[in-house]
Design a protein around this motif. Structure first.
Motif, PDB file in Angstrom:
ATOM      1  N   SER A  16     -26.103 -26.898   0.371  1.00  0.00           N
ATOM      2  CA  SER A  16     -25.223 -27.598  -0.567  1.00  0.00           C
ATOM      3  C   SER A  16     -25.877 -28.853  -1.133  1.00  0.00           C
ATOM      4  N   ALA A  17     -26.691 -29.523  -0.327  1.00  0.00           N
ATOM      5  CA  ALA A  17     -27.332 -30.770  -0.750  1.00  0.00           C
ATOM      6  C   ALA A  17     -28.221 -30.584  -1.968  1.00  0.00           C
ATOM      7  N   GLU A  48     -16.425 -33.533  -5.626  1.00  0.00           N
ATOM      8  CA  GLU A  48     -17.288 -33.013  -4.577  1.00  0.00           C
ATOM      9  C   GLU A  48     -17.495 -31.501  -4.730  1.00  0.00           C
ATOM     10  N   ASP A  90     -19.880 -27.698   4.034  1.00  0.00           N
ATOM     11  CA  ASP A  90     -20.437 -28.926   3.469  1.00  0.00           C
ATOM     12  C   ASP A  90     -19.654 -29.390   2.255  1.00  0.00           C
ATOM     13  N   SER A  91     -19.582 -30.703   2.138  1.00  0.00           N
ATOM     14  CA  SER A  91     -18.992 -31.356   0.972  1.00  0.00           C
ATOM     15  C   SER A  91     -20.067 -32.283   0.406  1.00  0.00           C
ATOM     16  N   THR A  92     -20.444 -32.077  -0.859  1.00  0.00           N
ATOM     17  CA  THR A  92     -21.561 -32.818  -1.449  1.00  0.00           C
ATOM     18  C   THR A  92     -21.150 -33.488  -2.743  1.00  0.00           C
ATOM     19  N   SER A 123     -28.133 -36.667  -3.810  1.00  0.00           N
ATOM     20  CA  SER A 123     -26.876 -36.080  -3.336  1.00  0.00           C
ATOM     21  C   SER A 123     -26.543 -36.649  -1.967  1.00  0.00           C
ATOM     22  N   THR A 153     -24.225 -35.649   1.364  1.00  0.00           N
ATOM     23  CA  THR A 153     -23.549 -34.507   1.976  1.00  0.00           C
ATOM     24  C   THR A 153     -22.980 -34.867   3.341  1.00  0.00           C
TER      25      THR A 153
END
Length: 475
Positions: free
Chosen positions: A352-353, A365, A379-381, A392, A394
């Motif tokens: 995700s990053a 996000e 993941d939240s990025t 980014s 994350t």
């Protein structure tokens, strides 16, 4: 008494000026000459009443004895030599200490102090290398992982400091930060001509903390910079003797600033409420306390394991995919080099990053599940930019903890086999056959002190990106 060496030198100076021997002065003030000698050599701290009697006997006010300045140039050299011989760098040589005598000339003392100064300088120069920085940073990251990234002593200090200025709820104001500085005897002064390499400067003599007139690029707010300067004083930091000391101090002042801007109890009240609603989001946490996304994400790692029963990972990744900062206690395998360092290493293209950089809409996000050899992670990025590059931020957790987060319903799911080179790093065979030996490239210089150049055909150049670029522009 903070500086017994200077105090002792001043007692000796005024005693000899008054024409008194040790035994004679001792008889006047009721102290054995041998005990007085210990005081003059900085080995014993006199009581305040004794200082008064000594000052009367030699005909000076007590303030003259307590002055911070050595009484003579010679005394200053003797004090400097004594301090330098206590330095661990000199102690590590196994050489005997040299005690200044009356017969030792000022020139000899000056030469000895100069040699010690140069020895200390060369020692600092030797340790201030990328290799030493990476080693020290790796050790510090391992220590913080063992502590779940949580420092209760600094939490308590931050709570006490914030409470001392009457702050209870809401974002910590600039006025409250100024009052915290004032309690330590400092005023915050905003100037436009700070040294280019300094984020802030503290004038210990005049009680001033100099800050820039506005936030510098990268989201480093003035409140945070001021709190970091305050933290050095509250934590009793002295000049770092090694790169490890420097990094530890940086971690502690950053932790203190975050714990003040996002106080533990207020943060936990907010995060527990969000967890109860299964709606944890770093962007909400960020907005609630008026901080940067990175600051909120890092603060979340401080509290998640110790108080929310969640293991986590954090990544700050540059637009080129290189790790700038990383933390993990949830089993995610961070990319590392042979020394165990992760800074400067490339994360998997499927994470995700890096995937978040491909989005057109970056205002919110980006959520993703990633299947890895170590398990599945949510993941939240959030992406951002500085004057130099994009990056980014994350926050991620194992699949079992994803139920507490906003975005858990996402259908974005990918597989990462890294560190298997065939996952995303090795160029496809057709591109390798097409371009190997038929291209040349020059790498950008990595400005980050902890960042090595990633390996490839050309040091610093990602082969896959190079060949894909060439293929795109081949026609």
């Amino acid at each position: 008494m903070k500086d017994l060496a200077t105090l002792g030198q001043r007692i000796r100076h005024f005693r000899t000026e008054a024409g008194l021997t040790l035994d004679r002065l001792g008889a006047v003030v009721g102290i054995a000459g041998s005990q007085l000698s210990l005081m003059e050599n900085g080995k014993r701290e006199p009581r305040l009443s004794q200082l008064g009697e000594i000052a009367d006997a030699v005909g000076v006010p007590v303030s003259a004895l307590l002055d911070d300045e050595p009484p003579t140039v010679r005394a200053g050299l003797e004090i400097a030599l004594e301090r330098m011989q206590r330095n661990p760098v000199y102690a590590s040589l196994g050489l005997p200490g040299i005690r200044p005598t009356k017969s030792m000339s000022d020139e000899t003392l000056t030469a000895l102090v100069g040699l010690h100064t140069e020895l200390a300088r060369r020692s600092r120069e030797a340790i201030a290398t990328p290799q030493e920085a990476r080693r020290a940073n790796t050790e510090l990251r391992e220590r913080m992982r063992a502590l779940d990234n949580y420092l209760p002593e600094i939490e308590a200090l931050a709570e006490e400091s914030v409470a001392s200025v009457g702050h209870t709820v809401g974002a910590l104001t600039h006025r409250s930060v100024s009052r915290m500085a004032q309690k330590l005897g400092f005023e915050l002064v905003h100037v436009g001509d700070l040294p280019h390499s300094a984020r802030s400067v503290t004038d210990l003599e005049n009680g001033r903390i100099y800050l820039p007139p506005a936030s510098i690029p990268g989201g480093h707010g003035l409140r945070s910079m001021a709190l970091q300067a305050i933290a050095h004083r509250l934590l009793g930091h002295s000049e770092p003797q090694s790169y490890a000391d420097f990094l530890q101090q940086r971690l502690e002042i950053n932790y203190f600033a975050a714990a003040c801007l996002m106080p533990r109890q207020q943060s936990l009240d907010f995060l527990r409420a969000a967890k109860a609603e299964r709606n944890i989001a770093v962007e909400d946490f960020r907005d609630a306390f008026g901080v940067t996304h990175e600051a909120a994400a890092l603060r979340f790692t401080n509290l998640a394991t110790a108080h929310l029963d969640m293991t986590v990972h954090f990544l700050r990744v540059g637009g080129d995919g290189a790790v700038h900062k990383a933390y993990s206690n949830d089993g995610l395998r961070l990319p590392v080099d042979v020394t165990g360092s992760t800074e400067g290493q490339l994360v998997c293209r499927h994470w995700s990053a890096r995937a978040a950089f491909a989005r057109t809409n970056r205002t919110t996000e980006f959520y993703q599940y990633t299947d890895t050899p170590e398990g599945t992670f949510f993941d939240s990025t959030q992406t951002g930019t500085t004057s130099a590059e994009e990056f980014s931020i994350t926050i991620g957790v194992p699949f079992s903890h994803s139920k507490w987060f906003r975005g858990r319903e996402t259908t974005n799911r990918v597989t990462s086999r890294c560190p298997d080179e065939s996952c995303c790093r090795r160029p496809p065979e057709d591109l390798t056959d097409r371009w190997s030996g038929r291209a040349w490239s020059s790498a950008k210089l990595h400005a980050h002190i902890l960042s090595p150049l990633p390996s490839g055909t050309f040091p610093g150049v990602d082969d896959r990106e190079l060949y894909e670029f060439l293929e795109t522009h081949a026609d």
